[in-house]
Design a protein around this motif. Structure first.
Motif, short mmCIF file in Angstrom:
data_model
loop_
_atom_site.label_atom_id
_atom_site.label_comp_id
_atom_site.label_asym_id
_atom_site.label_seq_id
_atom_site.Cartn_x
_atom_site.Cartn_y
_atom_site.Cartn_z
N TYR A 95 0.82 -1.21 0.00
CA TYR A 95 0.00 0.00 0.00
C TYR A 95 0.86 1.27 0.00
O TYR A 95 0.35 2.36 -0.26
CB TYR A 95 -0.90 0.03 1.24
N GLU A 96 2.14 1.13 0.29
CA GLU A 96 2.99 2.30 0.49
C GLU A 96 3.70 2.79 -0.78
O GLU A 96 4.50 3.71 -0.71
CB GLU A 96 4.05 2.01 1.56
N LEU A 97 3.44 2.18 -1.93
CA LEU A 97 4.23 2.49 -3.12
C LEU A 97 4.13 3.97 -3.53
O LEU A 97 5.12 4.56 -3.97
CB LEU A 97 3.82 1.60 -4.29
N ASP A 98 2.95 4.57 -3.40
CA ASP A 98 2.81 5.98 -3.77
C ASP A 98 3.70 6.87 -2.92
O ASP A 98 4.41 7.75 -3.43
CB ASP A 98 1.35 6.43 -3.65
N ILE A 99 3.68 6.64 -1.61
CA ILE A 99 4.50 7.47 -0.73
C ILE A 99 5.97 7.15 -0.90
O ILE A 99 6.83 8.02 -0.74
CB ILE A 99 4.06 7.29 0.75
N ASN A 101 7.51 6.53 -3.72
CA ASN A 101 7.98 7.34 -4.84
C ASN A 101 8.18 8.79 -4.44
O ASN A 101 9.13 9.44 -4.89
CB ASN A 101 6.98 7.25 -6.00
N ARG A 102 7.33 9.30 -3.55
CA ARG A 102 7.51 10.68 -3.07
C ARG A 102 8.74 10.79 -2.18
O ARG A 102 9.46 11.80 -2.22
CB ARG A 102 6.26 11.11 -2.32
#
Length: 291
Positions: A95-99, A101-102
């Motif tokens: 679930y953490e892939l978006d964060i 990348n940030r």
């Protein structure tokens, strides 16, 4: 005011990152002058004061130099600077892939000559893929390890291949000792427990009232939970089939092992495998739980 501040920081970060990227990738060559401050101010929606502050950061990093009366010029490095590439592996269903990348973007802004390559590996067989790549000398520099993966490394007897770097500020006093226990093996850490999601218990007030249970309920141990579950489990229609359960827990592999481990079944702590469901203590609890 807080939202305006956030928008400013986003614009400032975008400008600084874009200019760094143009320099370190060679789009702007040593000796080139960057655009005038008023042009940059209009282009990125920043005040000239903010533009000057960002340029001062690049001067401090040795990437540009101020030429009086002319502007800012890309510096010629004293020695040829090469990129350091770090490989970071993560599993595909995280679930953490978006964060992530940030975080990578922010890290690269702070370290302009470091590039992070994110390798997304299939969740199924994730640990085995990492083991094979490390054995072949092609493993990532850093990779994500959940508590389930930690047990897989132990089961495969490959713990000597990993070393959990734990920074000084991340310790049992600033977090939870139980979280650290999940990644400890034979006196050393296999991974740094920097992220975790707690499991909480919620209760149905109406159901408690119907069964004469006081609010708030006294649930200090898992035996307390079992007793309440027994009181609330019933065959409402008299059909001989239980249609109301006193407790419900998630069937997700990231959740149900917690239910097993809290039954004092020691084997569950490291394996959390299907075998632990044969335990009489666990089976008794499952009689009053909907999965």
């Amino acid at each position: 005011m807080r939202r305006r501040r956030t928008n400013f920081m986003e614009r400032y970060s975008t400008f600084l990152h874009a200019l760094r990227d143009q320099i370190v990738t060679g789009e702007l060559q040593p000796g080139d002058f960057i655009l005038p401050e008023n042009t940059l101010s209009e282009q990125y929606g920043l005040s000239r004061v903010s533009v000057r502050k960002a340029l001062a950061e690049l001067v401090a990093d040795g990437l540009i130099e101020k030429i009086p009366g002319k502007g800012s010029r890309i510096r010629r490095p004293e020695t040829k600077q090469s990129f350091t590439v770090l490989r970071l592996a993560w599993f595909s269903t995280s679930y953490e892939l978006d964060i992530v990348n940030r975080i990578i973007e922010a890290f690269e802004q702070l370290h302009p000559f470091v590039k992070v390559e994110l390798d997304i590996l299939p969740t199924n067989g994730y640990t085995d893929a990492l083991v094979r790549s490390i054995d072949a000398g092609q493993g990532p520099d850093v990779f994500m390890m959940s508590d389930v993966h930690a047990r897989e490394w132990i089961d495969r007897r490959k713990t000597d291949d990993v070393e959990g770097y734990v920074p000084d500020h991340l310790n049992e006093k600033t977090s939870y000792p139980q979280v650290f226990e999940l990644f400890a093996y034979k006196g050393r850490m296999l991974g740094a427990p920097f992220l975790f999601s707690p499991v909480v218990i919620c209760y149905n007030k109406a159901l408690f009232r119907e069964n004469g249970i006081a609010e708030p309920p006294k649930i200090e141990t898992w035996d307390d939970l079992l007793q309440i579950a027994i009181q609330c489990t019933r065959d409402q229609g008299g059909s001989g089939i239980t249609d109301q359960y006193g407790f419900c827990f998630s069937s997700s592999y990231n959740r149900w092992p917690v239910f097993c481990c809290k039954t004092k079944e020691r084997s569950c702590r490291m394996t959390a495998s299907a075998a632990c469901l044969r335990s009489s203590a666990i089976l008794r609890r499952c009689n009053f739980a909907y999965r």
